[in-house]
Design an enzyme around this catalytic site. Structure first.
Site, PDB file in Angstrom:
ATOM      1  CG  ASP A 131       1.585 -12.815 -33.669  1.00 37.08           C
ATOM      2  OD1 ASP A 131       1.626 -11.094 -34.123  1.00 37.08           O
ATOM      3  OD2 ASP A 131       0.712 -13.500 -34.484  1.00 37.08           O
ATOM      4  CG  HIS A 175      24.576 -13.393 -19.532  1.00 37.35           C
ATOM      5  ND1 HIS A 175      23.791 -14.983 -18.803  1.00 37.35           N
ATOM      6  CD2 HIS A 175      25.733 -14.330 -20.335  1.00 37.35           C
ATOM      7  CE1 HIS A 175      23.556 -15.971 -19.853  1.00 37.35           C
ATOM      8  NE2 HIS A 175      25.000 -15.843 -19.788  1.00 37.35           N
TER       9      HIS A 175
END
Length: 434
Positions: free
Chosen positions: A371, A154
């Site tokens: 994808d 983060h």
């Protein structure tokens, strides 16, 4: 993990960038907003159904394309040292695992303990502040399904950054390199780093996380549409899915708090994270990576607020922030704006007459379009289960909303039985919706 189901780590590798990082890019500065972010890992898991490509082929494809992608996202292959990342091409960690269960069963009744094992690192692992800054876990199911879990520091990445990274990685994997998103790595030029007067106490976060309870709720598309109709008003004619689901959960949490504390005089505050890229003045590049996140607050003193009023408060908080705080971040006042936010947050957490909720939404970030060359995911989830009084939202494949809610045991015991919550939310997804 119930019923003898288990995840077994098969191998662990270090994946380095396919091309060495040039010498003039060996030092990467964190931005001011990166500095304010805690040294924890951001989690996300994408689940893919069975296909005709073997697990060995998919694993090889993932590793090769990850190496290419790290060339573009070279700071993620480096080592963090205070305000800078040494871009030494040390690499990212890649884990391959096996799960002796079925994807459909997991998706119907997921629990945090099981879901977190599809992540390559604990969210609060201390390595998030040093190295590795990126870990990937590819878990292959007995049924042929696949889970790709990411743990990304983060200190360098918000949810939009994760989205940009996944889309670029998937484009490299599928051979659609013309769709590769090239990251903008100039966040520090917009928000130069400074010497900060405080640091994060991860031990305190870990202590708090150990006593919390987490639940997952799903609001299908028709339910979200109904909530939008119910909460629409003259002040908010077209509520968003994030606003209506956040308002409902917040209202039900308030009801639990009032019963447990026996007090109707508390002030309830909700802090919502928002993407700064399009709200800054001037706007930042959409492909700019880092922690380009702002926060606004919504408040109510009403002991029994209705959903319309809460949605109006959420919209007002966002509008006020977009017109003032976000615009001020674009100039020399950035440091002052961020410090004001943290001082306000600190005040909220210390006052007994205030109950604080934090909400973040990953809706509409395009994760269901990722994808790698064998189809789109059937389920994407982000079990961010480290902070009390936290709501994490992400859209479902069918246009609904999934919510992970973290509360104390006492508050959760009442919240999860709230009739208004249960009138709209489900705790599982039927297979037909996957």
């Amino acid at each position: 993990m119930a019923g003898g189901l288990k995840i077994e780590i098969i191998r662990r590798e270090t994946i380095k960038p396919s091309s060495p990082t040039p010498s003039h890019l060996k030092s990467f500065n964190l931005s001011l907003l990166d500095q304010f972010s805690p040294p924890i890992y951001g989690p996300l898991i994408l689940f893919y159904p069975k296909n005709d490509v073997t697990s060995d082929q998919r694993s090889h494809q993932l590793k090769q394309s990850l190496s290419k992608t790290l060339t573009l996202f070279y700071p993620l292959a480096g080592r963090l040292n205070d305000k800078t990342i040494e871009c030494n091409d040390e690499g990212a960690q890649y884990l391959e695992a096996r799960y002796n269960g079925h994807l459909s069963t997991l998706q119907e009744q997921p629990d945090p303990e099981t879901i977190n094992r599809f992540l390559p690192a604990e969210i609060l692992s201390p390595t998030a502040g040093t190295w590795p800054l990126l870990l990937i876990q590819a878990t292959f199911f007995d049924c042929g399904g696949l889970a790709i879990g990411i743990s990304i520091s983060h200190k360098l990445a918000d949810a939009i950054t994760i989205s940009i990274f996944f889309k670029s990685w998937a484009a490299n994997s599928s051979g659609h390199t013309h769709q590769t998103l090239v990251p903008n790595l100039n966040a520090a030029s917009y928000f130069p780093p400074k010497d900060l007067p405080f640091g994060w106490d991860i031990a305190e976060l870990r202590k708090a996380a150990s006593v919390n309870v987490f639940r997952r709720y799903v609001f299908d598309a028709s339910t979200v549409a109904a909530l939008k109709t119910i909460t629409a008003s003259s002040s908010v004619q077209r509520p968003t899915q994030t606003e209506v689901v956040t308002a409902l959960i917040w209202k039900c949490v308030m009801a639990a708090i009032r019963i447990n504390t026996g007090s109707a005089s508390k002030r309830f505050v909700l802090i919502q994270a928002v993407n700064l890229r399009k709200r800054a003045d001037p706007p930042l590049p959409e492909n700019c990576i880092g922690n380009l996140v702002g926060h606004f607050s919504a408040q109510t003193n009403n002991p029994t607020p209705d959903l319309q009023a809460l949605v109006s408060q959420l919209r007002k908080g966002l509008t006020d922030y977009s017109q003032s705080g976000a615009k001020r971040l674009g100039g020399d006042e950035a440091f002052n704006v961020v410090m004001e936010h943290f001082k306000e947050f600190d005040e909220f957490t210390k006052r007994d007459d205030i109950h604080l909720m934090i909400s973040t939404s990953l809706c509409n970030f395009g994760f269901y379009k990722v994808d790698f060359g064998w189809g789109k995911p059937s389920w994407v989830t982000s079990p961010n289960v480290v902070q009390n009084n936290l709501i994490t939202l992400i859209e479902t494949r069918e246009g609904g909303v999934e919510a992970w809610v973290c509360l104390s045991k006492e508050d959760m015991a009442l919240f999860e039985r709230d009739p208004e919550l249960l009138a709209f939310a489900k705790t599982s997804i039927p297979n037909s919706a996957l």
